[in-house]
Design an enzyme around this catalytic site. Structure first.
Site, PDB file in Angstrom:
ATOM      1  N   ASP A 246      10.308 -84.032  30.899  1.00 38.29           N
ATOM      2  CA  ASP A 246       9.311 -83.063  30.476  1.00 38.29           C
ATOM      3  C   ASP A 246       9.853 -81.671  30.802  1.00 38.29           C
ATOM      4  O   ASP A 246      10.717 -81.525  31.677  1.00 38.29           O
ATOM      5  CB  ASP A 246       7.992 -83.317  31.212  1.00 38.29           C
ATOM      6  CG  ASP A 246       6.917 -82.338  30.811  1.00 38.29           C
ATOM      7  OD1 ASP A 246       6.886 -81.964  29.622  1.00 38.29           O
ATOM      8  OD2 ASP A 246       6.126 -81.940  31.689  1.00 38.29           O
ATOM      9  N   ASP A 248       7.867 -78.128  30.891  1.00 40.95           N
ATOM     10  CA  ASP A 248       7.031 -77.263  31.737  1.00 40.95           C
ATOM     11  C   ASP A 248       6.576 -77.996  32.994  1.00 40.95           C
ATOM     12  O   ASP A 248       6.172 -79.164  32.944  1.00 40.95           O
ATOM     13  CB  ASP A 248       5.804 -76.785  30.961  1.00 40.95           C
ATOM     14  CG  ASP A 248       6.176 -75.740  29.918  1.00 40.95           C
ATOM     15  OD1 ASP A 248       7.341 -75.290  29.936  1.00 40.95           O
ATOM     16  OD2 ASP A 248       5.321 -75.413  29.067  1.00 40.95           O
ATOM     17  N   ASP A 474       5.522 -84.471  35.165  1.00 40.29           N
ATOM     18  CA  ASP A 474       4.463 -84.124  36.123  1.00 40.29           C
ATOM     19  C   ASP A 474       3.079 -84.524  35.644  1.00 40.29           C
ATOM     20  O   ASP A 474       2.121 -84.491  36.424  1.00 40.29           O
ATOM     21  CB  ASP A 474       4.462 -82.615  36.372  1.00 40.29           C
ATOM     22  CG  ASP A 474       3.983 -81.837  35.165  1.00 40.29           C
ATOM     23  OD1 ASP A 474       2.971 -81.134  35.269  1.00 40.29           O
ATOM     24  OD2 ASP A 474       4.628 -81.950  34.100  1.00 40.29           O
TER      25      ASP A 474
END
EC number: 3.1.3.48
Length: 510
Positions: A246, A248, A474
């Protein structure tokens, strides 16, 4: 002259007689051999068929002993002279050429065979017949045979025949001689696959060659993309592990800078943190709008840069004007009055493909030098901004880069980026954060339209099911998608998670 010879043969052919009657042998010493033979009256005549030629030696040398003959054989019989036939032996070399020639005529190594081995090379049928006879001129036979079988021009004769026993040297010479003639017409045949003539004249090949050169220059991007896909697929087939990242809050800190959540979590000054985030956002959209056609592509977002490559006709874009081609990403223009200007039409899709092709060219050109897209002032501003963000985030990006570079150094591993940001802004973000060398544009996917789970399915179909996938992120989206595909998930929530990830990679746990 005849009697001494008969005496000698009688002694040789009757060894047992002398052993059984010693007294007779003693008495015979005082008598002549001729009288003893002439007084023998008990001899029973036999027919000529009872004796073979092996019993009668035709050798002209009396001191060379023949094979022992039967004790019942006597040289005094009348059939002895009629059984000596020397003429078949005299013509033997000419008769044996029929079976002696094939084993040697096709051989090119005649000079390596010694003359003394002639008997070993005679066929089995001939050896069987020879073993029952006693030929007086074996040595002469062998010499004559080799002289008849090996002419001085044997190499030339063998080279002209189509024998299966050709040597490697001769075969190589024949191949080199025929190869140019076989290869000469090949280029003309390949250049003119649709020509009805089997052998076009040379005057026709020159214009076609020019046409081929022009066609090669105007080669469609579809074919180019296919070749690139083939090259990447060969590399993908060698992969053993693919890391799905991922963007961001995993590799970079961006969204939490804008919202102020990062400043609140780590006790930073919210004004400075949010200001840095807004400045980076401004640069991202500046690059996306100015160089990556985001104004045209915002409503035409794609999951992957190659999704519309099949609509590209390969037109040269060197002098193409994107600002005046009439493309509208928000929908078709009613002034065209035809389907070619409507969104999704042939002409519209072609212009869309042109823009994504140009986006790829710009990304590949500036992936290691994003400053080339900016003015000198904006380039310096970007460098200062990145340094400020790195300080504010406590080297978050630098810590993540350690793991990214370690994975990149492995030949059997790959980094793939899946982000919920639209594709064009995501490409600008990757360039501005200095990640262009880590993620090739073909390894970047946008999940804005289809979601993370569908992106994972596309990636699995690309790399195959034999590859091990590791998901690093996240959010809940990555975790749920990883569970759906039975992929291990490494959660990133703080700096410690990034450090642990790097340690696991160093120890080859991942």
């Amino acid at each position: 002259m005849q009697e001494p010879r008969e005496q000698t043969l009688s002694q040789v052919n009757n060894p047992d007689a002398s052993d059984e009657k010693p007294e007779t042998s003693s008495l015979a010493s005082n008598l002549s051999m001729s009288e003893e033979i002439m007084t023998c009256t008990d001899y029973i005549p036999r027919s000529s068929n009872d004796y073979t030629s092996q019993m009668y030696s035709a050798k002209p040398y009396a001191h060379i002993l023949s094979v022992p003959v039967s004790e019942t054989t006597y040289p005094g019989q009348t059939q002895y002279q009629t059984l000596q036939q020397s003429q078949p032996y005299a013509v033997y070399p000419q008769a044996t050429q029929t079976y002696g020639l094939p084993p040697f005529a096709s051989s090119t190594n005649a000079s390596l065979i010694p003359t003394s081995s002639a008997i070993a090379n005679i066929p089995a049928a001939a050896v069987a017949s020879i073993s029952n006879q006693d030929y007086p001129t074996y040595t002469i036979l062998g010499q004559n045979q080799y002289q008849a079988c090996y002419p001085s021009s044997s190499f030339g004769v063998t080279g002209q025949t189509n024998s299966d026993a050709e040597t490697t040297t001769l075969a190589a010479t024949t191949y080199q001689t025929e190869k140019p003639s076989a290869m000469v017409p090949a280029p003309a045949t390949q250049r003119l696959p649709s020509d009805s003539s089997a052998s076009p004249p040379l005057s026709q090949t020159t214009p076609n060659k020019d046409a081929d050169d022009q066609a090669r220059k105007n080669m469609t991007v579809k074919n180019r993309g296919k070749r690139k896909a083939d090259a990447s697929s060969s590399q993908d087939s060698e992969l053993e592990r693919v890391f799905l990242w991922d963007l961001d809050e995993t590799i970079i800190i961006f969204h939490s800078l804008l919202t102020g959540s990062y400043a609140q979590k780590y006790g930073k000054d919210p004004t400075v943190v949010i200001g840095s985030g807004l400045t980076m956002e401004e640069m991202i959209f500046e690059v996306a709008d100015t160089h990556l056609f985001f104004n045209d592509l915002e409503e035409c977002d794609q999951v992957h840069v190659e999704d519309v490559a099949s609509d590209d006709n390969g037109q040269d874009l060197s002098n193409y004007s994107f600002s005046t081609d009439g493309f509208s990403g928000s929908g078709g223009s009613g002034s065209h009055g035809s389907s070619v200007g409507v969104q999704g039409g042939v002409d519209w899709m072609r212009k869309l493909a042109f823009r994504y092709r140009k986006v790829r060219e710009i990304y590949d050109k500036h992936k290691s030098n994003v400053g080339g897209l900016l003015s000198p002032q904006r380039k310096e501003a970007l460098q200062r901004l990145r340094a400020e963000i790195e300080v504010l985030t406590d080297s978050w990006l630098g810590t993540a880069l350690k793991s990214l570079l370690l994975i990149q150094s492995r030949k059997n591993c790959a980094n793939v980026l899946i982000t919920t940001t639209q594709l064009v802004p995501a490409l600008a973000k990757v360039l501005l954060y200095g990640l262009g060398e880590i993620f090739p544009i073909e390894n970047i996917y946008s999940a804005t339209k289809i979601g993370k789970e569908s992106c994972f399915e596309r990636i699995v179909s690309r790399f195959g099911k034999k590859v091990t996938y590791v998901v690093i992120g996240d959010g809940r989206d990555e975790e749920i998608a990883a569970k759906q595909h039975n992929m291990p998930f490494w959660r990133i929530t703080n700096h410690g998670d990034l450090v642990s990830l790097h340690q696991a990679l160093e120890l080859d746990f991942l």
